[in-house]
Design an enzyme around this catalytic site. Structure first.
Site, PDB file in Angstrom:
ATOM      1  N   ARG A  23       0.811  -1.220   0.000  1.00 47.80           N
ATOM      2  CA  ARG A  23       0.000   0.000   0.000  1.00 47.80           C
ATOM      3  C   ARG A  23       0.839   1.262   0.000  1.00 47.80           C
ATOM      4  NH1 ARG A  23      -2.864  -0.804   5.446  1.00 47.80           N
ATOM      5  NH2 ARG A  23      -0.703  -1.429   5.892  1.00 47.80           N
ATOM      6  N   GLN A  47       4.831  26.796  15.435  1.00 51.31           N
ATOM      7  CA  GLN A  47       4.475  27.056  14.042  1.00 51.31           C
ATOM      8  C   GLN A  47       5.006  25.933  13.172  1.00 51.31           C
ATOM      9  OE1 GLN A  47       4.987  31.144  12.748  1.00 51.31           O
ATOM     10  NE2 GLN A  47       5.712  30.508  10.743  1.00 51.31           N
ATOM     11  N   HIS A  62      19.424  31.453   7.413  1.00 50.16           N
ATOM     12  CA  HIS A  62      18.492  32.192   8.241  1.00 50.16           C
ATOM     13  C   HIS A  62      18.693  31.853   9.715  1.00 50.16           C
ATOM     14  CE1 HIS A  62      15.725  32.117   4.463  1.00 50.16           C
ATOM     15  NE2 HIS A  62      16.608  33.100   4.397  1.00 50.16           N
ATOM     16  N   LYS A  72      14.407  24.438  15.138  1.00 52.52           N
ATOM     17  CA  LYS A  72      13.665  23.901  13.996  1.00 52.52           C
ATOM     18  C   LYS A  72      13.853  22.395  13.892  1.00 52.52           C
ATOM     19  CE  LYS A  72      14.285  28.121  11.218  1.00 52.52           C
ATOM     20  NZ  LYS A  72      14.869  28.682   9.983  1.00 52.52           N
ATOM     21  N   HIS A 119      20.428  28.215   9.352  1.00 49.90           N
ATOM     22  CA  HIS A 119      19.878  27.115   8.558  1.00 49.90           C
ATOM     23  C   HIS A 119      19.705  27.548   7.111  1.00 49.90           C
ATOM     24  CE1 HIS A 119      16.335  24.665   7.051  1.00 49.90           C
ATOM     25  NE2 HIS A 119      17.280  23.773   7.260  1.00 49.90           N
ATOM     26  N   TYR A 132       8.843  22.046   8.138  1.00 48.99           N
ATOM     27  CA  TYR A 132       9.596  22.208   9.374  1.00 48.99           C
ATOM     28  C   TYR A 132       8.749  22.781  10.489  1.00 48.99           C
ATOM     29  CZ  TYR A 132      10.754  26.743   7.101  1.00 48.99           C
ATOM     30  OH  TYR A 132      10.714  27.951   6.436  1.00 48.99           O
ATOM     31  N   ASP A 175      18.261  37.143   0.367  1.00 43.24           N
ATOM     32  CA  ASP A 175      19.364  36.254   0.735  1.00 43.24           C
ATOM     33  C   ASP A 175      20.655  36.654   0.023  1.00 43.24           C
ATOM     34  OD1 ASP A 175      17.745  34.832   2.430  1.00 43.24           O
ATOM     35  OD2 ASP A 175      17.364  33.187   1.031  1.00 43.24           O
TER      36      ASP A 175
END
Length: 203
Positions: A23, A47, A62, A72, A119, A132, A175
């Protein structure tokens, strides 16, 4: 679930156990008990984010102000990314160093990142989807970046995608215009090793 420390203190690579049959596949991609065991404290989820990227899209580096910082827990549910953790903590014995793992929809691993670490990731194929969990909500005035192409950090970004095709890096203006590590440090914009130790985020 197997959790092993990465070369940057305060970051861990999580390998998951899969249950496959005709499956499809089932796995536990996040377990609070396993995460809290390595952190030595609770990991509160404030979050959850989802990012979908074309091949070559590079996001990061970041980080958030400490305190409170933002821990995270990152996984890739479709496609593949090279996920990078950078030590931005001034005074850390590994300041400026980085480590990376490939996250994909085959191994289905994850990376746990403590507060104070930077990160970034680059997508290795189209539609790469990163999910995340974050310990604090997004707050624009305390979110920052370091240029992911900074030669002093010298991240070895891949030049080919998952299928071996050439990879052309694509960055947001934000960035690309982010300060170098040395400029961010000179401006006093980086977290310190001491701050992270005080909140239990530097182990």
């Amino acid at each position: 679930m197997d959790v092993t420390a990465m070369d940057v203190p305060g970051a861990w690579h999580v390998r998951t156990r899969h249950f496959d049959d005709a499956r499809g596949t089932f796995l536990e991609w996040h377990k609070s008990a396993a995460i809290e065991e390595v952190l030595g404290r609770p990991f509160s989820v404030a979050q959850g984010n989802c990012s979908v990227s074309s091949a070559g899209v590079l996001r990061g580096i970041h980080y958030a102000d400490v305190p409170p910082g933002q821990a995270k827990y990152v996984t890739c549910v479709r496609g593949a990314v090279l996920d990078v953790v950078v030590d931005l903590r001034v005074g850390s014995p590994t300041f400026g160093q980085w480590d990376a793992v490939t996250l994909d929809d085959v191994e289905r691993g994850a990376v746990l990142i403590s507060e104070g670490l930077g990160h970034a990731f680059v997508a290795l194929e189209d539609h790469s989807t990163v999910m995340y969990l974050c310990s604090t909500p997004f707050t624009p005035d305390r979110e920052h970046g370091v240029n992911p192409l900074d030669p002093d950090v010298a991240i070895d970004w891949p030049t080919s995608g998952r299928d071996g095709s050439p990879l052309s890096l694509e960055l947001s203006d934000k960035d690309r215009d982010a300060p170098s590590l040395s400029d961010a440090r000179a401006a006093g914009a980086l977290p310190t090793w001491e701050q992270c130790q005080q909140m239990g985020a530097a182990s």
